[in-house]
Design an enzyme around this catalytic site. Sequence first.
Site, PDB file in Angstrom:
ATOM      1  N   TYR A 117       2.849   4.852   0.873  1.00  0.00           N
ATOM      2  CA  TYR A 117       3.476   5.389   2.084  1.00  0.00           C
ATOM      3  C   TYR A 117       2.435   6.186   2.865  1.00  0.00           C
ATOM      4  CZ  TYR A 117       7.874   4.266  -0.313  1.00  0.00           C
ATOM      5  OH  TYR A 117       8.899   3.605  -0.953  1.00  0.00           O
ATOM      6  N   PHE A 119       6.201   1.843  -4.213  1.00  0.00           N
ATOM      7  CA  PHE A 119       7.590   2.090  -3.802  1.00  0.00           C
ATOM      8  C   PHE A 119       8.097   3.479  -4.197  1.00  0.00           C
ATOM      9  CE2 PHE A 119       7.363  -2.580  -4.119  1.00  0.00           C
ATOM     10  CZ  PHE A 119       7.716  -2.911  -2.822  1.00  0.00           C
ATOM     11  N   ASP A 176       0.844  -1.184   0.000  1.00  0.00           N
ATOM     12  CA  ASP A 176       0.000   0.000   0.000  1.00  0.00           C
ATOM     13  C   ASP A 176       0.885   1.241   0.000  1.00  0.00           C
ATOM     14  OD1 ASP A 176       0.910  -0.296   2.599  1.00  0.00           O
ATOM     15  OD2 ASP A 176      -1.061  -0.196   3.536  1.00  0.00           O
ATOM     16  N   HIS A 208      11.109  -9.404   0.497  1.00  0.00           N
ATOM     17  CA  HIS A 208      10.751  -7.986   0.354  1.00  0.00           C
ATOM     18  C   HIS A 208      11.979  -7.115   0.622  1.00  0.00           C
ATOM     19  CE1 HIS A 208       8.649  -4.182   1.237  1.00  0.00           C
ATOM     20  NE2 HIS A 208       7.651  -4.692   0.538  1.00  0.00           N
TER      21      HIS A 208
END
Length: 232
Positions: free
Chosen positions: A77, A88, A75, A199
């Site tokens: 920031y 990102f 999701d 990740h």
Amino acid sequence: MSCGAALAAFFASDEARGWRQLPVFETGAQAERACAAVDAEREAGHVVAPAPERIFAALALTPLETVRVVILGQDPYPTPGHANGLAFSYVGPPPLPRSLVNIYRERGDDLDLPAPADGDLTRWAQQGVLLLNTALTVRAGASKAGSHLLLGWGAVTDAITAAVSRERPHVVFILWGNPAQARRPLIDESRHLALASAHPSPLSARRGFFGSKPFSRANAWLAAKGEAPINW
């Protein structure tokens, strides 16, 4: 502008022509219901990120007919002003988010490139890299990550992922972390390449993200399929 108004504006645009065919975007379907939930959050006094006009930025910058790579995030920031609608990607002041720092570190190790000065990944999106979060919005606040995962966005972004797999000829799906890898069944791996690793978060990057070489591997596969490489 509301999320509902942003959705209507996006689907009136030329960039939406491939995406608007998906049933989740029909009147009354999942996208409208997710937007209604987001707008209810804002009406209740919560700040939502990204700004409404950026909620559908990933789809607008990377129309379906141009997609060559998909990078799945979770999701946006949650700090107001930091998200720009691309997974990102970051538009706030220094320092960069640590996950993005690690992405740039792996990019540097993989391709021998210096880290960019900013965190805006628009240049990737404009080359056919769909930077898709599984939830397109989040309630703003340092502890609010994941707060909109249950608002209905999952059905929308799963449909988008499946449509890319179905409609596009040769796509690299970069799946960082377990939530992204949970979407792997949506991908036809007889036609597409799935690159799965840990990740880039500081909590997991050393458990398989560093050294995974997703950028060079993606470009090598695209080249083998007669596709132009991404200028990462």
